[in-house]
Design an enzyme around this catalytic site. Structure first.
Site, PDB file in Angstrom:
ATOM      1  N   GLU A 168       0.818  -1.206   0.000  1.00  0.00           N
ATOM      2  CA  GLU A 168       0.000   0.000   0.000  1.00  0.00           C
ATOM      3  C   GLU A 168       0.854   1.260   0.000  1.00  0.00           C
ATOM      4  OE1 GLU A 168      -3.106   0.443  -0.536  1.00  0.00           O
ATOM      5  OE2 GLU A 168      -3.532  -1.700  -0.676  1.00  0.00           O
ATOM      6  N   TYR A 195      -6.575   6.344   4.106  1.00  0.00           N
ATOM      7  CA  TYR A 195      -6.775   5.316   3.073  1.00  0.00           C
ATOM      8  C   TYR A 195      -5.908   4.094   3.346  1.00  0.00           C
ATOM      9  CZ  TYR A 195      -6.301   2.603  -1.121  1.00  0.00           C
ATOM     10  OH  TYR A 195      -6.251   1.528  -1.977  1.00  0.00           O
ATOM     11  N   ASP A 240      -9.612   4.535  -3.220  1.00  0.00           N
ATOM     12  CA  ASP A 240      -8.543   5.352  -3.766  1.00  0.00           C
ATOM     13  C   ASP A 240      -9.078   6.178  -4.931  1.00  0.00           C
ATOM     14  OD1 ASP A 240      -8.908   3.418  -5.708  1.00  0.00           O
ATOM     15  OD2 ASP A 240      -6.774   3.190  -6.123  1.00  0.00           O
ATOM     16  N   CYS A 280     -12.932   1.758 -16.096  1.00  0.00           N
ATOM     17  CA  CYS A 280     -13.431   3.118 -15.865  1.00  0.00           C
ATOM     18  C   CYS A 280     -12.235   4.053 -15.650  1.00  0.00           C
ATOM     19  CB  CYS A 280     -14.369   3.131 -14.652  1.00  0.00           C
ATOM     20  SG  CYS A 280     -15.344   4.642 -14.476  1.00  0.00           S
ATOM     21  N   CYS A 335     -16.408   2.051 -21.694  1.00  0.00           N
ATOM     22  CA  CYS A 335     -17.772   1.846 -21.214  1.00  0.00           C
ATOM     23  C   CYS A 335     -18.405   0.577 -21.773  1.00  0.00           C
ATOM     24  CB  CYS A 335     -18.634   3.058 -21.557  1.00  0.00           C
ATOM     25  SG  CYS A 335     -18.083   4.591 -20.759  1.00  0.00           S
ATOM     26  N   CYS A 352     -17.844  -2.341 -19.451  1.00  0.00           N
ATOM     27  CA  CYS A 352     -18.135  -2.126 -18.030  1.00  0.00           C
ATOM     28  C   CYS A 352     -19.276  -3.020 -17.546  1.00  0.00           C
ATOM     29  CB  CYS A 352     -18.489  -0.664 -17.797  1.00  0.00           C
ATOM     30  SG  CYS A 352     -18.824  -0.291 -16.056  1.00  0.00           S
TER      31      CYS A 352
END
Length: 297
Positions: free
Chosen positions: A40, A123, A141, A190, A197, A200
């Protein structure tokens, strides 16, 4: 308003997509809190594809917080070579020292204790809690904000509002799968420019798509407070700083050579400011002598 039925459909379609489309990343094959913390920190401001080889080398060298703490900051910064934003390496080494000194070498699970570690913000703390300890929180995020702003809200979202919305959508029994699928949907489909799209899985639910999508409607994510416009890298102090740190990895740099190491031979004052900033942050130190050298700490 987010209806229960729409939330359920979003969860189901996202999880079904993630079951076959999530990327196989090395930190997703472990629940070890230290390794997840390392990943992370590395993923802060860096794309996953770039992180993979650095992560694998780093955890091979420092499989535990104790090993990282014992290595010292200079060695850890050298191991960080190629990832950029070297302050993260220093923070991770300092966090490892706190974990050893205050938590008996085990990464803490409590939010307050995690956020007290150097370099760990809200986060990152949530990501460790969700991925390592299975807590029912979602880590949102930039990728997650993008998906939630475009698809679910249809309006700009602050990081705080996106996180709250993510928590409302989170399925209690599938925290890890939901978080990782949300991350990958934003990272691979995305995307910021030219979203795919047609690929998606939640297109039929997408508020932005219903308004006309990229062709006919302003992007709600672009107006979100968390979207930052970064200044150009070429010629910036970030570039000079990176060059100087790379030189320091090879050895000490004499004061008279600092400007050249930054790539600014005709701007010694600017280079000195960068060097002094590295010293102030604890990344480097000046050694003595008539022409002092700058070294990694």
């Amino acid at each position: 308003m987010l209806s229960a039925g729409r939330a359920q459909r979003f969860r189901r379609r996202l999880l079904e997509w993630g079951a076959t489309q999530r990327r196989d990343l090395p930190w997703r094959r472990t629940r070890d809190p230290w390794r997840i913390l390392v990943s992370e920190v590395m993923l802060q401001q860096t794309q996953a594809g770039r992180v993979v080889p650095h992560y694998e080398r780093f955890v091979a060298a420092y499989p535990t917080a104790a090993r990282c703490a014992a290595a010292g900051p200079g060695e850890v910064i050298r191991r960080w070579s190629g990832l950029g934003y070297n302050r993260r390496a220093l923070n991770l080494q300092r966090a490892a020292s706190v974990i050893v000194d205050e938590h008996d070498g085990a990464v803490p699970s409590a939010d307050a204790a995690l956020r007290a570690l150097p370099g760990v913000g809200p986060y990152t703390a949530r990501a460790v809690r969700a991925q390592a300890f299975g807590e029912g929180v979602v880590a949102v995020d930039t990728n997650g904000v993008r998906v939630l702003a475009r698809c679910v809200a249809g309006t700009p979202l602050s990081l705080r509002d996106a996180t709250a919305l993510g928590d409302r959508l989170l399925p209690a029994a599938e925290t890890w799968a939901f978080t990782q699928s949300l991350f990958d949907l934003g990272a691979t489909v995305c995307v910021a420019r030219a979203p795919r799209c047609g690929d998606c899985p939640v297109r039929a639910l997408c508020r932005w798509h219903r308004l006309g999508g990229p062709v006919a409607s302003p992007d709600p994510w672009r107006a979100s407070p968390s979207v930052r416009r970064q200044s150009p890298f070429a010629g910036s102090e970030r570039q000079g700083r990176g060059r100087l740190v790379e030189s320091l990895r090879r050895g000490a740099v004499r004061r008279s050579r600092v400007a050249a190491a930054c790539g600014w031979p005709d701007e010694p004052e600017r280079a000195r400011r960068v060097a002094d900033a590295l010293v102030a942050e604890g990344l480097a130190r000046w050694s003595g002598g008539p022409d002092p050298g700058l070294r990694l700490t």
